[in-house]
Design a protein around this motif. Structure first.
Motif, short mmCIF file in Angstrom:
data_model
loop_
_atom_site.label_atom_id
_atom_site.label_comp_id
_atom_site.label_asym_id
_atom_site.label_seq_id
_atom_site.Cartn_x
_atom_site.Cartn_y
_atom_site.Cartn_z
N LEU A 110 0.83 -1.20 0.00
CA LEU A 110 0.00 0.00 0.00
C LEU A 110 0.87 1.26 0.00
O LEU A 110 0.58 2.23 -0.71
N SER A 111 1.94 1.24 0.78
CA SER A 111 2.83 2.41 0.84
C SER A 111 3.49 2.65 -0.51
O SER A 111 3.58 3.80 -0.97
N ARG A 118 1.95 10.54 4.64
CA ARG A 118 2.60 11.50 3.74
C ARG A 118 4.03 11.80 4.19
O ARG A 118 4.93 11.95 3.35
N GLU A 119 4.24 11.89 5.50
CA GLU A 119 5.56 12.26 6.02
C GLU A 119 6.63 11.24 5.65
O GLU A 119 7.81 11.55 5.60
N PHE A 120 6.22 9.99 5.39
CA PHE A 120 7.17 8.96 5.02
C PHE A 120 7.28 8.78 3.51
O PHE A 120 8.34 8.47 2.99
N LEU A 121 6.17 8.96 2.81
CA LEU A 121 6.15 8.69 1.37
C LEU A 121 6.81 9.80 0.56
O LEU A 121 7.56 9.52 -0.39
N ILE A 126 7.49 9.03 -3.47
CA ILE A 126 6.28 8.27 -3.81
C ILE A 126 5.09 9.23 -3.81
O ILE A 126 4.79 9.84 -2.78
N PRO A 127 4.42 9.40 -4.95
CA PRO A 127 3.23 10.27 -4.99
C PRO A 127 2.16 9.79 -4.02
O PRO A 127 1.82 8.60 -4.00
N LEU A 132 -2.81 8.22 4.83
CA LEU A 132 -3.43 7.38 5.86
C LEU A 132 -2.35 6.77 6.75
O LEU A 132 -1.20 6.60 6.34
N SER A 133 -2.74 6.41 7.96
CA SER A 133 -1.81 5.82 8.92
C SER A 133 -1.67 4.31 8.69
O SER A 133 -1.94 3.50 9.57
N VAL A 134 -1.25 3.95 7.50
CA VAL A 134 -1.09 2.54 7.14
C VAL A 134 0.07 1.95 7.94
O VAL A 134 1.16 2.51 7.98
N GLY A 135 -0.16 0.82 8.56
CA GLY A 135 0.88 0.13 9.31
C GLY A 135 1.04 0.59 10.74
O GLY A 135 1.82 0.00 11.49
N TYR A 136 0.31 1.62 11.15
CA TYR A 136 0.48 2.16 12.50
C TYR A 136 -0.03 1.22 13.59
O TYR A 136 0.38 1.31 14.74
N ASN A 137 -0.96 0.33 13.24
CA ASN A 137 -1.57 -0.53 14.26
C ASN A 137 -0.93 -1.91 14.30
O ASN A 137 -1.52 -2.87 14.79
#
Length: 225
Positions: A110-111, A118-121, A126-127, A132-137
């Motif tokens: 997904l990333s 956004r802060e990581f991509l 990566i556009p 979204l907080s993907v992977g945070y949980n």
């Protein structure tokens, strides 16, 4: 039944393991056939592999990106093959794309597709499609041995001859005591004081296992087989 009854006695509800609410005690579902543990591929894909003309399995392939259009709809995936990782191939979807790559690789895909923080991509070029907080949980299973119960000499434990009979029965017929899931099928989920304070999902899981041990009569220690 005894384990489930014990949890019910202290107030736990008996639930289905795939139900909406997980706080309670339940029988876990297992992927088994004829008393033998099998993979999801053996259980669901292989039986229909030759009869389904609209099913194609591609092995030794790695998905590199989900194709997402301007309306944020997934329309396919890009992937590479192990023998030629420099050539990007595309598989399109008429209805939906199912991401089923596990707790680590699903958020990874997904990333790479622009769905993530956004802060990581952005620093990676990566556009961003959706911030979204993907992977945070992601929660790892930190496990600890719990309470051990030792059966007394009056317990009905099979002797060595009976165990050999059970082994031969399993080898020949695929059934008998060795084909049973046993206490492993019992699961229970509860909330600790920390989860209750946060109003969160259950954060403790109880699982069970059985062991045959040899007791050292001189020291009292037990050795698992």
């Amino acid at each position: 039944p005894s384990l489930i009854a014990a949890f019910q006695e202290i107030g736990y509800r008996q639930l289905k393991c795939n139900g909406q609410d997980q706080e309670g005690v339940m029988r876990a579902q297992t992927t088994t056939s004829n008393g033998e543990r099998i993979s999801a591929n053996s259980a669901y894909i292989k039986p229909i592999g030759r009869s389904r003309t609209n099913l194609r399995n591609i092995t030794n392939a790695t998905v590199t990106r989900i194709i997402i259009d301007a309306s944020k709809r997934a329309t396919g995936v890009q992937f590479v093959l192990e023998e030629d990782r420099n050539t990007t191939l595309t598989a399109t979807a008429s209805k939906e794309v199912i991401v089923s790559a596990g707790a680590v690789h699903s958020p990874h895909i997904l990333s790479l597709s622009g769905v993530g923080p956004r802060e990581f991509l952005e620093p990676l070029g990566i556009p961003v499609v959706s911030d979204l907080s993907v992977g945070y949980n992601l929660q790892d299973h930190v496990s600890s041995g719990g309470v051990y119960y030792t059966l007394t000499d009056t317990a009905q434990v099979p002797n060595i001859n009976q165990r050999m009979d059970h082994l031969l029965q399993y080898i020949r017929e695929g059934n008998g005591p060795l084909s049973a899931t046993g206490v492993l099928q019992v699961n229970a989920f509860g909330r600790s004081q920390y989860a209750r304070a946060m109003g969160d999902y259950p954060d403790i899981q109880w699982v069970f296992d059985s062991e045959v041990v040899i007791r050292n009569l001189t020291t009292g220690f037990t050795t698992p087989l």
